[in-house]
Design a protein around this motif. Structure first.
Motif, short mmCIF file in Angstrom:
data_model
loop_
_atom_site.label_atom_id
_atom_site.label_comp_id
_atom_site.label_asym_id
_atom_site.label_seq_id
_atom_site.Cartn_x
_atom_site.Cartn_y
_atom_site.Cartn_z
N PRO A 44 0.79 -0.89 0.09
CA PRO A 44 -0.24 0.28 0.24
C PRO A 44 0.57 0.54 -0.14
N LYS A 45 0.46 2.45 -0.70
CA LYS A 45 0.73 3.34 -0.79
C LYS A 45 1.12 3.92 -0.11
N GLY A 46 2.70 4.84 1.28
CA GLY A 46 2.33 5.35 1.60
C GLY A 46 2.49 6.80 1.38
N ARG A 47 2.31 8.17 2.26
CA ARG A 47 2.21 9.79 2.46
C ARG A 47 3.13 10.43 3.09
N ILE A 48 3.69 10.85 3.09
CA ILE A 48 4.58 11.68 4.15
C ILE A 48 3.49 12.38 4.60
N VAL A 49 3.33 12.58 6.51
CA VAL A 49 2.15 13.18 7.24
C VAL A 49 3.39 14.55 8.19
N GLY A 50 4.33 13.67 7.52
CA GLY A 50 5.42 15.17 8.84
C GLY A 50 6.44 14.48 8.45
N ILE A 51 7.93 15.69 9.02
CA ILE A 51 8.94 15.73 8.06
C ILE A 51 9.87 16.71 9.40
N GLU A 52 10.27 16.09 10.23
CA GLU A 52 11.30 17.00 10.82
C GLU A 52 12.40 17.43 10.27
N LYS A 53 13.36 18.46 10.03
CA LYS A 53 14.43 18.35 9.81
C LYS A 53 15.37 19.28 11.08
N THR A 54 16.87 18.34 11.02
CA THR A 54 17.70 18.23 12.42
C THR A 54 18.78 19.02 11.90
N PHE A 55 19.76 20.23 12.19
CA PHE A 55 21.22 20.70 11.70
C PHE A 55 22.03 20.51 13.33
N SER A 56 23.24 20.42 13.71
CA SER A 56 23.04 20.56 14.50
C SER A 56 25.09 20.47 14.15
N LEU A 57 25.77 21.63 14.76
CA LEU A 57 27.36 21.69 15.08
C LEU A 57 27.98 21.16 16.28
N LEU A 58 28.89 20.49 15.70
CA LEU A 58 30.03 20.15 17.10
C LEU A 58 31.20 20.14 17.21
N ASN A 59 31.54 20.69 18.04
CA ASN A 59 33.33 21.05 17.84
C ASN A 59 33.56 19.55 19.24
N ILE A 60 34.43 19.21 18.35
CA ILE A 60 35.27 17.95 18.95
C ILE A 60 36.78 17.79 18.40
N GLY A 61 37.86 18.75 20.01
CA GLY A 61 38.81 18.83 20.09
C GLY A 61 39.25 20.28 19.12
N GLU A 62 39.90 20.17 17.60
CA GLU A 62 40.27 21.16 16.76
C GLU A 62 39.14 21.83 16.12
N HIS A 63 37.89 20.77 15.58
CA HIS A 63 37.00 20.40 14.09
C HIS A 63 36.07 20.66 14.72
N GLN A 64 35.17 20.65 13.77
CA GLN A 64 33.84 20.81 13.95
C GLN A 64 32.95 20.15 12.95
N VAL A 65 32.09 20.30 13.59
CA VAL A 65 30.96 18.46 13.18
C VAL A 65 29.20 18.53 13.00
N VAL A 66 29.26 18.75 11.30
CA VAL A 66 28.30 19.50 11.25
C VAL A 66 27.23 17.78 11.19
N LEU A 67 26.00 17.80 11.48
CA LEU A 67 25.24 16.25 11.53
C LEU A 67 23.84 16.97 10.74
N GLN A 68 23.67 16.43 9.88
CA GLN A 68 22.17 16.78 9.59
C GLN A 68 21.52 15.43 9.20
N ALA A 69 20.05 15.80 9.12
CA ALA A 69 19.11 14.74 9.04
C ALA A 69 17.61 14.91 8.98
N MET A 70 17.31 14.03 8.02
CA MET A 70 16.06 14.53 7.16
C MET A 70 14.87 13.19 8.24
N ILE A 71 14.00 13.86 8.48
CA ILE A 71 13.09 12.46 9.33
C ILE A 71 11.98 12.71 8.90
N TYR A 72 11.58 11.31 8.05
CA TYR A 72 10.05 11.49 7.78
C TYR A 72 9.50 10.77 8.20
#
Length: 91
Positions: A44-72
């Motif tokens: 059966p065909k599903g439909r998108i009923v909601g979307i979460e968008k996440t974006f985080s910047l993390l500092n790990i030592g001298e490095h900066q890490v970007v975490l991104q996700a789309m949650i359907y």
């Protein structure tokens, strides 16, 4: 015509990384995208009923890490037989 009252099952699909200790590899992202496409095209065909968008910047030592996700949140009238229940316990 699609009506939210017809939704009896919602499946959550994460595409991207939300946990800095478990970064998703490229093949895992492709698998999540393939599952999303299957949910939207198979019977059966599903439909998108909601979307979460996440974006985080993390500092790990001298490095900066970007975490991104789309949650359907994909809604179905019933759970498809080929779809495993959500592992997060949120179905």
């Amino acid at each position: 015509m699609f009506d939210l009252t017809d939704v009896g099952y919602v499946h959550r699909i994460v595409v991207g990384s939300i946990n800095p200790e478990q970064l998703q590899r490229e093949d895992e992202i492709r698998a999540s995208t393939a599952l999303l496409n299957r949910c939207l095209s198979d019977s059966p065909k599903g439909r998108i009923v909601g979307i979460e968008k996440t974006f985080s910047l993390l500092n790990i030592g001298e490095h900066q890490v970007v975490l991104q996700a789309m949650i359907y949140h994909v809604g179905f009238s019933r759970r498809p037989f080929w779809l495993e229940p959500s592992k997060e316990g949120q179905s």
